[in-house]
Design a protein around this motif. Structure first.
Motif, mmCIF file in Angstrom:
data_model
loop_
_atom_site.group_PDB
_atom_site.id
_atom_site.type_symbol
_atom_site.label_atom_id
_atom_site.label_comp_id
_atom_site.label_asym_id
_atom_site.label_seq_id
_atom_site.Cartn_x
_atom_site.Cartn_y
_atom_site.Cartn_z
ATOM 1 N N UNK A 191 0.918 -1.305 -0.081
ATOM 2 C CA UNK A 191 0.244 -0.165 -0.072
ATOM 3 C C UNK A 191 0.878 1.299 -0.209
ATOM 4 N N UNK A 192 2.079 1.152 0.735
ATOM 5 C CA UNK A 192 2.659 2.432 0.835
ATOM 6 C C UNK A 192 3.566 2.714 -0.649
ATOM 7 N N UNK A 193 3.944 1.605 -1.200
ATOM 8 C CA UNK A 193 4.318 1.639 -2.735
ATOM 9 C C UNK A 193 3.431 2.280 -3.574
ATOM 10 N N UNK A 194 2.055 1.986 -3.414
ATOM 11 C CA UNK A 194 1.030 2.105 -4.203
ATOM 12 C C UNK A 194 0.927 3.814 -4.301
ATOM 13 N N UNK A 195 0.793 4.088 -2.889
ATOM 14 C CA UNK A 195 0.809 5.501 -2.451
ATOM 15 C C UNK A 195 1.775 6.396 -3.126
ATOM 16 N N UNK A 196 3.211 5.883 -2.931
ATOM 17 C CA UNK A 196 4.313 6.591 -3.484
ATOM 18 C C UNK A 196 4.133 6.641 -5.002
ATOM 19 N N UNK A 197 3.756 5.526 -5.652
ATOM 20 C CA UNK A 197 3.541 5.678 -7.156
ATOM 21 C C UNK A 197 2.606 6.895 -7.525
ATOM 22 N N UNK A 198 1.485 6.815 -6.856
ATOM 23 C CA UNK A 198 0.602 7.820 -7.086
ATOM 24 C C UNK A 198 1.029 9.398 -6.861
ATOM 25 N N UNK A 199 1.828 9.450 -5.820
ATOM 26 C CA UNK A 199 2.713 10.781 -5.537
ATOM 27 C C UNK A 199 3.547 11.069 -6.639
ATOM 28 N N UNK A 200 4.298 10.227 -7.050
ATOM 29 C CA UNK A 200 5.387 10.418 -8.028
ATOM 30 C C UNK A 200 4.570 10.913 -9.539
ATOM 31 N N UNK A 201 3.383 10.175 -9.896
ATOM 32 C CA UNK A 201 2.720 10.334 -11.004
ATOM 33 C C UNK A 201 1.483 10.979 -10.998
ATOM 34 N N UNK A 202 1.278 11.841 -10.078
ATOM 35 C CA UNK A 202 0.089 12.508 -9.962
ATOM 36 C C UNK A 202 -0.185 13.567 -11.110
ATOM 37 N N UNK A 203 1.166 13.954 -12.019
ATOM 38 C CA UNK A 203 0.832 14.555 -12.930
ATOM 39 C C UNK A 203 0.758 13.810 -14.363
ATOM 40 N N UNK A 204 0.720 12.675 -13.965
ATOM 41 C CA UNK A 204 0.641 11.831 -15.459
ATOM 42 C C UNK A 204 1.536 10.814 -15.879
ATOM 43 N N UNK A 205 1.473 10.062 -16.759
ATOM 44 C CA UNK A 205 2.304 9.063 -17.112
ATOM 45 C C UNK A 205 2.041 9.152 -18.570
ATOM 46 N N UNK A 206 3.210 8.949 -19.456
ATOM 47 C CA UNK A 206 3.086 8.733 -20.854
ATOM 48 C C UNK A 206 2.845 7.250 -21.224
ATOM 49 N N UNK A 207 3.713 6.246 -20.550
ATOM 50 C CA UNK A 207 3.589 4.957 -20.744
ATOM 51 C C UNK A 207 3.600 3.886 -19.884
ATOM 52 N N UNK A 218 -7.474 9.025 -9.643
ATOM 53 C CA UNK A 218 -7.484 8.912 -7.945
ATOM 54 C C UNK A 218 -6.083 9.547 -7.735
ATOM 55 N N UNK A 219 -4.845 9.470 -8.558
ATOM 56 C CA UNK A 219 -3.839 9.869 -7.926
ATOM 57 C C UNK A 219 -3.544 11.035 -7.554
ATOM 58 N N UNK A 220 -4.287 12.202 -7.972
ATOM 59 C CA UNK A 220 -4.097 13.708 -7.346
ATOM 60 C C UNK A 220 -4.730 13.301 -5.906
#
Length: 305
Positions: A94-110, A224-226
């Motif tokens: 769960x912590x890693x998913x939260x970290x991923x959401x935090x890193x990618x809150x501005x979006x991903x390309x791929x 949901x990332x933001x």
């Protein structure tokens, strides 16, 4: 043979032009692929494992430079923990998913979904988690399936257009929304320690990065990332501080800058700090994120807790 062959780190103050997230089952060559994309041969950037136990702890992230059609691009690569690795606790995942959401809150390309051949039931469950719960089905529009360890007889095809019934049905079996995917990449990343291996890895890197730069300019922002980022901001800083200190301690031990006895004491202190940070993040996810119950049900099947 030189360990660095195409690796060119990006200046820390430069904003990435593309963000890649790599996901897949442990043992499928996910972290190896991350190193190849980064242009590293030694596995030092993204820890690799040849077994079914993942070496990826935390979210290793590196930004590298790549030139395409005369223009220089900054490519951010985010590796993730491997699905099917049952040594992780629910709090860690769960912590890693939260970290991923935090890193990618501005979006991903791929989003690269890594497989080593035919999709297994475990990979199907992982795809359900990635697509339905974490990223939402629209992520399929910015996703590519990458098959590693492709036999030599098939490797010449390189990029396979997913227009044939065979490839399309294989993707649909993995997840219905993947019918939107138009390309299926087949690569091989041999590690025989010779120049031929380096040359093949270089071909893989060029193929993937050119494909992403050319076809994936659009940014996809998971809905949901933001929200997740806003709720976990302070706890993420606590997590990152502990991880950075652990990495520093390990580097100091490797360089004989700290006695092992002192290292073990300080290392355990930082591990405990990281455990507290992960628990705090998991608690935030459980209390404040409405999709937690559904997420936990998926993750229990994929990670076995």
């Amino acid at each position: 043979m030189a360990n660095l062959y195409d690796y060119e780190p990006c200046p820390p103050d430069r904003t990435p032009d593309r963000t890649i997230v790599i996901m897949g089952k442990t043992g499928n060559g996910k972290s190896t692929l991350a190193n190849v994309i980064a242009g590293r041969y030694d596995g030092d950037l993204f820890p690799e494992s040849s077994s079914s136990t993942s070496e990826t702890v935390g979210l290793p992230t590196h930004t590298v430079l790549h030139t395409y059609a005369g223009k220089e691009y900054a490519i951010r690569i985010i590796d993730t923990m491997g699905f099917g690795d049952n040594r992780f606790t629910e709090e860690q995942v769960l912590a890693e998913i939260a970290d991923l959401a935090h890193m990618c809150s501005d979006g991903i390309n791929q989003l690269l979904f890594v497989t080593s051949g035919r999709f297994t039931e475990e990979e199907r469950q992982a795809a359900d988690t990635i697509i339905d719960v974490i990223f939402q089905p629209d992520v399929a529009r910015t996703s590519t399936v990458v098959r590693t360890r492709t036999p030599a007889r098939e490797l010449a095809q390189g990029v396979v257009a997913c227009k044939t019934a065979e490839y399309k049905q294989n993707l649909i079996r993995l997840h219905p929304s993947l019918a939107r995917i138009n390309t299926y990449l087949m690569v091989s990343n041999p590690d025989d320690g010779d120049q031929a291996s380096v040359d093949q890895r270089r071909k893989t890197r060029t193929l993937l990065l050119n494909h992403i730069i050319l076809h994936y300019r659009t940014v996809y922002t998971p809905p949901l990332f933001a929200e997740v980022k806003a709720r976990v901001e302070g706890n993420i800083k606590q997590k990152h501080a502990a991880e950075e200190e652990i990495q520093k301690l390990r580097a100091d031990l490797k360089a004989d800058k700290i006695p092992r006895k002192d290292y073990e004491k300080k290392h355990e202190e930082q591990l405990e700090e990281l455990r507290r940070a992960n628990q705090n993040l998991a608690d935030k996810m459980k209390v404040d994120i409405p999709w937690y119950q559904r997420l936990a049900r998926f993750l229990g099947r994929v990670f076995g807790f």
